[in-house]
Design a protein around this motif. Structure first.
Motif, PDB file in Angstrom:
ATOM      1  N   TRP A  72     101.062  24.885  35.488  1.00 31.83           N
ATOM      2  CA  TRP A  72     100.629  24.219  34.278  1.00 31.83           C
ATOM      3  C   TRP A  72     102.036  22.551  34.522  1.00 31.83           C
ATOM      4  O   TRP A  72     101.585  21.890  34.085  1.00 31.83           O
ATOM      5  N   ASN A 132      99.717  16.893  33.666  1.00 34.94           N
ATOM      6  CA  ASN A 132      99.173  15.660  33.469  1.00 34.94           C
ATOM      7  C   ASN A 132      98.896  16.156  31.816  1.00 34.94           C
ATOM      8  O   ASN A 132      98.149  16.662  31.423  1.00 34.94           O
ATOM      9  N   ALA A 162      95.967  14.829  30.170  1.00 38.85           N
ATOM     10  CA  ALA A 162      94.827  15.076  30.503  1.00 38.85           C
ATOM     11  C   ALA A 162      94.804  17.007  30.032  1.00 38.85           C
ATOM     12  O   ALA A 162      93.542  17.321  29.144  1.00 38.85           O
ATOM     13  N   PHE A 163      95.840  17.765  30.066  1.00 31.73           N
ATOM     14  CA  PHE A 163      96.214  18.790  29.753  1.00 31.73           C
ATOM     15  C   PHE A 163      95.812  19.586  28.407  1.00 31.73           C
ATOM     16  O   PHE A 163      95.360  20.319  27.443  1.00 31.73           O
ATOM     17  N   ALA A 212      93.713  17.671  26.312  1.00 33.57           N
ATOM     18  CA  ALA A 212      92.312  17.556  26.180  1.00 33.57           C
ATOM     19  C   ALA A 212      91.326  18.264  26.611  1.00 33.57           C
ATOM     20  O   ALA A 212      90.184  18.812  25.943  1.00 33.57           O
ATOM     21  N   SER A 213      92.147  19.151  27.530  1.00 35.40           N
ATOM     22  CA  SER A 213      91.523  20.295  28.179  1.00 35.40           C
ATOM     23  C   SER A 213      91.269  21.773  27.566  1.00 35.40           C
ATOM     24  O   SER A 213      90.302  22.689  27.246  1.00 35.40           O
ATOM     25  N   ARG A 214      92.908  22.014  26.425  1.00 36.20           N
ATOM     26  CA  ARG A 214      92.888  22.827  26.092  1.00 36.20           C
ATOM     27  C   ARG A 214      93.991  22.695  24.714  1.00 36.20           C
ATOM     28  O   ARG A 214      95.531  22.835  24.828  1.00 36.20           O
ATOM     29  N   PRO A 215      93.127  22.020  23.753  1.00 36.39           N
ATOM     30  CA  PRO A 215      93.378  21.570  22.389  1.00 36.39           C
ATOM     31  C   PRO A 215      94.668  22.726  21.959  1.00 36.39           C
ATOM     32  O   PRO A 215      93.982  24.145  21.667  1.00 36.39           O
TER      33      PRO A 215
END
Length: 246
Positions: free
Chosen positions: A107, A111, A114-115, A117-120
């Motif tokens: 990880w 970004n 973006a991370f 947003a993909s894994r709240p």
């Protein structure tokens, strides 16, 4: 301004028969060169340009303490900034690898927005993942917690009854809070830990009994006005806002 005058040091009565080891956790100064990416254990420098902030931090730290920092240079730079602002330099700064930030493996370099947003993050944690979710090629928060706990227990035994200043990272300090709250690592994630903030945790030990008390968390002595907002950024996947005081 200077730190030559005797500082204000928050103290509390110690019950008879108990030995208090007082931990003063300082989160490192803000990182500017992450490019909006997750950095974890990436050895990246920090911004120590605001002398007023470090003067203020020094005014609430105790003299004569044992000093620790992680092996990552941003903690060393932050300690140096406190000393350069007038705080008496200790004889030694111990480098403790166990106090490094969580290793976020693959990880690191992604970004941050973006991370997120993909894994709240779950409400109440606001971290990169659930505590037992190990980053690919890295650690989980629980891994971080266990190494921090082991180091704290060792240092408590080595320096019982002393003040310990530990310059470290957001995740490290959250882990220490979880320990102080009764060995509950997930509880530490509920706390905000800003750059250049001070968290005080006291370990009390007596015959057949020991425990913790929490005099202060995320104290920010250098944020008296908005001109110092830039010295405070989130400790985790959150995105910094324009105004800390908003």
């Amino acid at each position: 301004m200077s730190n030559e005058a005797a500082p204000f040091v928050l103290q509390h009565a110690v019950p008879n028969g108990m030995v208090a080891t007082r931990w003063w956790w300082v989160r490192h100064a803000p990182v500017r060169d992450d490019g909006g990416c997750i950095y974890g254990q990436t050895d990246i420098g920090c911004d120590t340009s605001d002398r007023v902030v470090f003067e203020a931090v020094g005014k609430i730290l105790p003299r004569g303490a044992v000093w620790y920092a992680s092996h990552l240079k941003r903690t060393h730079q932050t300690a140096q900034a406190i000393w350069s602002a007038g705080f008496p330099r200790p004889d030694q700064l111990h480098h403790e690898r166990a106090f490094a930030e969580q290793h976020l493996g693959e990880w690191q370099g992604l970004n941050r927005a973006a991370f997120l947003a993909s894994r709240p993050a779950a409400v109440g944690s606001y971290w990169f993942a659930p505590i037992d979710d190990r980053a690919p090629g890295g650690e989980s928060f629980l891994d971080l917690y266990n190494r921090v706990r082991s180091a704290i227990e060792r240092i408590n035994a080595e320096h019982a009854g002393k003040d310990v200043v530990a310059v470290a990272h957001g995740g490290t300090i959250k882990a220490a809070i979880g320990l102080a709250l009764g060995d509950q690592p997930e509880k530490g994630l509920a706390f905000t830990i800003d750059n250049c903030s001070v968290t005080r945790l006291d370990h009390l030990a007596g015959s057949g009994h020991s425990g913790w008390r929490v005099p202060m968390v995320n104290q920010q002595p250098g944020i008296a006005d908005a001109s110092h907002n830039a010295m405070h950024r989130p400790a985790g996947p959150e995105i910094a806002t324009a105004s800390k005081l908003a």
